[in-house]
Write an enzyme that holds these catalytic residues in place. Structure first.
Site, mmCIF file in Angstrom:
data_model
loop_
_atom_site.group_PDB
_atom_site.id
_atom_site.type_symbol
_atom_site.label_atom_id
_atom_site.label_comp_id
_atom_site.label_asym_id
_atom_site.label_seq_id
_atom_site.Cartn_x
_atom_site.Cartn_y
_atom_site.Cartn_z
ATOM 1 N N GLU A 1 -10.775 -1.769 5.490
ATOM 2 C CA GLU A 1 -9.602 -2.232 6.239
ATOM 3 C C GLU A 1 -10.013 -2.668 7.648
ATOM 4 O O GLU A 1 -9.535 -2.172 8.639
ATOM 5 C CB GLU A 1 -8.569 -1.094 6.309
ATOM 6 C CG GLU A 1 -7.195 -1.540 6.821
ATOM 7 C CD GLU A 1 -6.163 -0.428 6.766
ATOM 8 O OE1 GLU A 1 -6.485 0.651 6.269
ATOM 9 O OE2 GLU A 1 -5.060 -0.643 7.227
ATOM 10 N N SER B 1 4.310 -1.702 4.495
ATOM 11 C CA SER B 1 4.584 -3.077 4.916
ATOM 12 C C SER B 1 4.799 -3.951 3.699
ATOM 13 O O SER B 1 4.146 -3.769 2.662
ATOM 14 C CB SER B 1 3.386 -3.652 5.688
ATOM 15 O OG SER B 1 3.086 -2.856 6.783
ATOM 16 N N SER C 1 -3.859 7.171 13.890
ATOM 17 C CA SER C 1 -3.460 7.183 15.305
ATOM 18 C C SER C 1 -4.689 7.283 16.200
ATOM 19 O O SER C 1 -5.772 7.655 15.752
ATOM 20 C CB SER C 1 -2.548 8.385 15.565
ATOM 21 O OG SER C 1 -3.302 9.579 15.449
ATOM 22 N N GLU D 1 -5.308 9.506 18.162
ATOM 23 C CA GLU D 1 -5.753 10.900 18.148
ATOM 24 C C GLU D 1 -6.684 11.143 16.959
ATOM 25 O O GLU D 1 -7.707 11.821 17.087
ATOM 26 C CB GLU D 1 -4.537 11.837 18.090
ATOM 27 C CG GLU D 1 -3.672 11.840 19.353
ATOM 28 C CD GLU D 1 -2.809 10.599 19.534
ATOM 29 O OE1 GLU D 1 -2.463 9.964 18.520
ATOM 30 O OE2 GLU D 1 -2.500 10.240 20.686
ATOM 31 N N GLN E 1 0.832 -1.204 0.000
ATOM 32 C CA GLN E 1 0.000 0.000 0.000
ATOM 33 C C GLN E 1 0.865 1.251 0.000
ATOM 34 O O GLN E 1 1.745 1.389 0.857
ATOM 35 C CB GLN E 1 -0.902 -0.040 1.238
ATOM 36 C CG GLN E 1 -1.670 1.249 1.509
ATOM 37 C CD GLN E 1 -2.646 1.092 2.674
ATOM 38 O OE1 GLN E 1 -3.620 0.362 2.595
ATOM 39 N NE2 GLN E 1 -2.378 1.770 3.773
ATOM 40 N N GLY E 2 0.615 2.172 -0.911
ATOM 41 C CA GLY E 2 1.401 3.402 -0.969
ATOM 42 C C GLY E 2 0.554 4.627 -0.670
ATOM 43 O O GLY E 2 0.137 5.343 -1.586
ATOM 44 N N TYR E 3 0.298 4.852 0.611
ATOM 45 C CA TYR E 3 -0.505 6.020 1.008
ATOM 46 C C TYR E 3 0.352 7.061 1.738
ATOM 47 O O TYR E 3 0.505 8.187 1.298
ATOM 48 C CB TYR E 3 -1.638 5.592 1.950
ATOM 49 C CG TYR E 3 -2.833 4.946 1.276
ATOM 50 C CD1 TYR E 3 -2.886 4.739 -0.099
ATOM 51 C CD2 TYR E 3 -3.912 4.531 2.036
ATOM 52 C CE1 TYR E 3 -3.970 4.142 -0.699
ATOM 53 C CE2 TYR E 3 -5.014 3.925 1.453
ATOM 54 C CZ TYR E 3 -5.038 3.734 0.081
ATOM 55 O OH TYR E 3 -6.114 3.138 -0.497
ATOM 56 N N SER E 4 0.888 6.665 2.911
ATOM 57 C CA SER E 4 1.575 7.640 3.775
ATOM 58 C C SER E 4 2.800 8.218 3.116
ATOM 59 O O SER E 4 3.503 7.543 2.371
ATOM 60 C CB SER E 4 2.019 6.959 5.079
ATOM 61 O OG SER E 4 0.915 6.508 5.801
#
Lengths: 393, 345, 393, 345
Positions: free
Chosen positions: A249, A166, A373, A375, A131-134
């Site tokens: 997810e 990952s 997170s 938060e 997965q290429g998000y962040s």
């Protein structure tokens, strides 16, 4: 007894359990309890073979429509598979990102051609995804996308950097959120691209974590290519597609996760008994709290997540995440605390030679950060579920 | 939010909420709950004049009563009716019609370790049952007891000779209590040790679901306040620190509700599982309710500290819920014992 | 041993303790442990007499300059007085608002005439004060002042409403923050007025609290009057003066407060032992936590608040408040929890017939709200002490 | 913030901080700490070549070492030197000059209940001392022991016959450990039971003040991150929920520092009070440090989870601080016992 299942479901459970006992008793015996969060470095090749075995015997895509190569099973049976998988200590999957994220996204947003092209490799366990998000520096702000892509005559050209990816070293392809409209900001002008990993323009650099191992990677795209047709949804509408992926997810795999938690709890309890910590009333009270909260997690999941297959989740997934992540982190603390001074001694002199308790302790610090997170979960719950007004922007 | 709720259950919830919102919390409510809606007998078999529903439906009613904090002896009476109905002992047929009609108020002694149960030989019991919830209203008192050396569940008429009732002044004024001193009081056996244990478990589950309903009211009321009340020139609810605390409270409320509902489901459907899930639900929900009610005061600021604001009534109810019905330490020790976990001692 | 005091200080301690034993052994014996937060309704007349006795024997204004009628004692001796006062269980003061808030404000901002006029009545215990800051609906936002005052030929005319005013029914005068410049907003245009309470334009209505008693009041000003010269600081600069008052609302009395806390803890501990709850390890652990935290409170106060008299406090007072208020609230919880079921039964059928444990339990809910809620303390600490940037307004 | 600090103490703090900030954490630092600044002997009397300061000044140095997490056996050596200096037993004069000069490394066995102390008759000790902090570096090991039935404090040379040292691999790589198996190891008595107890108390207070310094570093680093790092278009530090959490952490850090400082003051000035304040400070500061270090990771997000960021080193140090030196349960039980509070059992 369980309010979710009927007798036929329970027969299915026996079938799954029987298959797992057979397969994990033979050539894959070394994989019991291997892999998984914080242990992605273990037995990677054998786990790839295991993924293909799952595919061969029809255990991937249980809930996918039969027309798309799946088995069209009820959510109850999917839950049962995940529960038994975890109960047997079957290994951490290497194909779950494809099966649980990209696959459902294609089922929702993909063209017939994309489905025909990509789903079979997921279902037979031969094609692995990441997965290429962040992006670096963006934290939980997923809309802060700097990676850009341009559609030219020979397809997409991608430049930029993703992080916290990952299984990037194992994956064949990556689904990438990239900015395809120059000058656009935030959620607008993004596209959802399917980028091959095995090409000169892609460079993967493992990130060493506080565990001394590398479950996550940085992925650098330097004029990486993707075919023009490998964009999911309309170009510029990648945000909608990505949010669809995020929404799936979770779901039925939650129950498998909880079964895994129960196994971890049992190990902590056994260590507490063996070392005498269980006689410390404060430790005994913490064990009781942990066990009770695990039942509560399960009751909450049964009520809110055991919904009919295909229903779109609301904020239930946020509630679940905000429950299990801190719970798991506390279990990690308990795991070393029951060992006392012995909990500070590792299994060997190398930096990654941690005991299982220490690995749990350290790796669970990530649970409250990744995948949104704590938060971010709190803000989502407050504003979307509770209807509290947004503050000044 | 509730995947297992059906339309009928949602209708029931709406009916009860409407009644409790509309009516003054006086005798009329009690009459309508019993007579008109027949809710004290909701779980009672039709042969005894009840509605023949399960403990899940009882849980829905109890959550609404917790929400409204209506001061009626409903929880005790409905739990006692369920226990009597499921026991099928001869007294059941005798008293159930009156319980269903609201003409008789019954309830269980607050759970306690077996060492504090009344004892007796033959039908005459001796002992003290303290802090019995709704005690001042009870016509019929159910309690575990040791009769001729065996643990059983018995029923005692509170107007019988040998029964002395003392009303206790309570912090939580919506939940009266009495102490019963039994000196050779006549008791009728209605079940064995297992029945006694199941009766206590049902009471704990009922208290849990009532608490979960009350906790949700506390959160809803707090959210309404935060959405509208302005401070420093903007609604309080826009402040992120308060948003995050409310999110944590919402997790508590959702999970308490799920846990209590599971316990009410298990009471009828999975008695073996209920032996763990009922005390667990009571411990968890009482704790959650106490937390949410405390935050309700804090997040309302000074106004939440006044007598006229409802916050204190919920806070006191949460406190009595936590400290009564065996108290936190006892109910947690029951969970640990039944789940095979190390004892906290 | 105590790092703060020398032998002469300890001799002073014996003098204070001796006086208290003598006075509280005689006509004032009924006042031991009476009054104070949550118990302001107790023995009010006797406590007024006690205030005058304190004044007669020179125990008010210990740290005030001798020129202003005080005794000019060191902060060590002031601490000792407060500690011994609390240790003896001497009654909650009725004159502390004058002594600890208005007095120091006049010492800082008052004219010689104002000092000569108002200080003697505080020092001899005959003139009682109350505080008029908070307004309905404003919560912890002290700048949200709607009460207005106008200076005419015959002096100030005051209109508006204050709330959460302690001892308003007993007080002779009130220091009021009022808006004196029409059209001004927030901190600007406020004046600090000294308004007599015994006049037709002032109406006091007690607020019934969750305890069933009324420690706080609403105060209504309806064309109330104050002499033209009874404004502290320049008209329009009331905010600065009020902040000065707030800043002194702590200090040496903290140590007396902690001594009182220790007495309360001892009572909770005794109840836990008497009822058997001390044998419950979870309760024993909470008692240990409570006791340890009380020592920590004290060590922190010694280090940060035991500063030379007259020094202006920074955010130490905010840190102290954020420590003691939640601690005290938890002590209140422990007080009823150690009683178990018995903790739910009151002393009698009237709404205000609470046991001491219940009164502590309920009234400590106010500790985290009044005098700046925990939330306000956290914001002040984050922005002023830690230098975190303000968010968008 | 610190009303009891004088100018000299502030100078000392600055000197040590400058040294630790400037130097690589290698052998050179150890040489400068001992030889040049003479800090291992800071509390040692001038007759033994020390600086003759009090344990308060030692606390200032330790807080700085905690802040920098410098991996030198300073804490152990300085504590041992203080113990030997205050004991005035004959071995003190013999070894103190070497300790002060840094040519000898000494330390105390990690505290444990008396049942685990080594025992012996005459000068030959037998027993196992596990998880001894800085064990791999120690030339001289101090430990409570039972000799001829009496509790005493003894010193054992680690190169003596009968001493087997096993280095243990550690989670906290900045704090090495060893296990010492003693089989008839020669021991020299340096104090009675009270000395043994005071030695342990000083070690606990020293660990507390080191933790307090480390916790402050964690908070400072986190604040710097929040002030500058932007997310959602503004600095993270502007988000109120994070501000409030930092405020709570600041309260922990301030109070831990005060408590540890008090314990270091009491070590020399009020030995009776130190019997409570030292274990109390260790329990409180280790807990505070663990909380702050955990929040340091959380508030840094993913970057705080990497090996290259310092957060994990502090997190591991906080963990070892909490679990070693007798562990949380033991150190709290010592507080309860000495303060006359009910035992947690």
């Amino acid at each position: 007894m369980d309010p979710r299942f009927d007798d036929a479901d329970e027969a299915f459970r026996r079938e799954v359990a029987g298959w797992l006992v057979r397969e994990l008793g033979g050539e894959f015996a070394e994989l019991v309890d291997a892999g998984g969060p914080g242990r992605e470095h273990e037995h990677v090749e054998a786990r790839k073979a295991w993924e293909r075995r799952l595919g061969r015997d029809g255990w991937i895509g249980l809930g996918w429509p039969e027309a798309d190569g799946g088995r069209g099973l009820s959510w109850q049976r999917q839950v049962i598979f995940h529960e038994e998988y975890a109960r047997a200590g079957a290994p951490g999957r290497v194909g779950h990102i494809g099966e649980q994220l990209l696959g459902p996204t294609l089922l929702m947003f993909g063209t017939p051609g994309q489905k025909a092209h990509f789903l079979p490799g997921i279902l037979d366990g031969t094609q692995l995804w990441c997965q290429g998000y962040s992006e670096p520096g963006a934290g939980s702000d997923l809309a802060a996308v700097s990676t850009r892509a341009e559609l030219r005559a020979d397809g997409w050209h991608v430049d930029g950097q993703k992080v916290w990816t990952s299984l990037a070293t194992e994956a064949d392809r990556c689904f990438v959120l990239a900015r395809t409209e120059p000058g656009s900001t935030r959620h607008r002008g993004l596209s959802y691209l399917l980028v091959p990993m095995r090409q000169p323009g892609v460079d993967v650099r493992p990130i060493v974590q506080l565990t001394g191992t590398s479950e996550f990677n940085e992925v650098f795209f330097d004029d990486a290519r993707a075919p023009a047709e490998d964009v999911v949804g309309a170009p510029g509408e990648g945000w909608k597609v990505a949010m669809g992926t995020l929404a799936v997810e979770r779901g039925v795999s939650t129950f498998g996760q909880q079964m895994g938690f129960a196994r971890e709890f049992e190990r902590v309890l056994a260590a507490a008994r063996a070392g005498g910590a269980a006689d410390d009333p404060v430790i005994a009270d913490r064990l009781l709290d942990s066990w009770m909260q695990l039942q509560v997690l399960r009751h909450t999941a049964v009520m809110t997540l055991g919904a009919p297959a295909g229903s779109t989740p609301g904020t239930e997934a946020n509630v679940a995440k905000l429950m299990w992540a801190p719970w798991h982190r506390r279990l990690g603390e308990l795991a070393v605390d029951v060992l006392g001074a012995a909990g500070t001694v590792t299994a060997g002199p190398e930096v990654d030679e941690l005991t299982p308790a220490q690995r749990l302790y350290l790796f669970t610090r990530a649970d409250t950060i990744y995948g949104g997170s704590d938060e971010v979960q709190r803000t989502v719950i407050a504003q979307r579920m509770l209807g509290l007004p947004r503050g000044p922007a | 939010m509730d995947a297992l709720f059906g339309d009928e259950q949602r209708d029931l919830q709406r009916t009860v909420r409407d009644l409790l919102t509309r009516e003054d919390p006086g005798p009329a409510v009690w009459q309508r709950l019993c007579g008109e809606l027949g809710l004290t007998g909701i779980t009672v078999g039709e042969r005894h004049g009840g509605a023949g529903a399960t403990t899940v439906e009882l849980g829905i009613v109890l959550a609404e009563l917790g929400r409204a904090l209506t001061p009626v002896p409903f929880l005790q009476t409905a739990v006692a009716a369920t226990v009597l109905d499921r026991s099928d002992a001869p007294p059941a047929a005798e008293v159930l019609p009156a319980l269903v009609a609201g003409g008789l108020v019954a309830g269980l002694a607050t759970p306690a370790p077996p060492t504090r149960w009344p004892t007796g030989s033959g039908p005459a019991l001796t002992g003290v049952l303290d802090n019995v919830v709704d005690g001042p209203h009870l016509d019929l008192l159910l309690t575990p007891a040791v009769v001729d050396g065996a643990a059983v569940l018995v029923a005692v008429r509170t107007d019988a000779p040998g029964v002395t009732r003392t009303t206790l002044p309570t912090l939580d004024r919506s939940r009266p209590q009495a102490r019963f001193a039994l000196r050779g009081a006549p008791a009728v056996e209605i079940g064995d040790a297992a029945s006694a244990s199941r009766a206590t478990d049902l009471l704990l589950a009922a208290v849990a679901v009532e608490s979960a309903g009350a906790a949700r009211f506390c959160l809803d009321t707090t959210l309404a306040h935060l959405r509208t009340r302005e401070q420093f020139g903007r609604p309080l609810g826009t402040f992120q620190a308060l948003q995050h605390r409310c999110a944590d409270l919402a997790v508590l409320v959702e999970s308490a509700w799920a846990t209590a509902r599971h316990a009410m489901w298990a009471a009828d459907a999975d008695p073996a599982g209920a032996a763990v899930s009922a005390p667990l639900a009571k411990a968890y929900c009482a704790d959650a309710f106490r937390t949410v009610a405390g935050e309700m005061i804090q997040l309302h600021g000074g106004i939440g500290f006044t007598w006229e604001h409802p916050a204190h009534r919920y806070f006191k109810r949460a406190t009595s819920t936590d400290l009564l019905f065996g108290g936190r330490a006892w109910v947690r020790s029951v969970v640990a014992e039944r789940a095979g976990l190390p004892a906290v001692r």
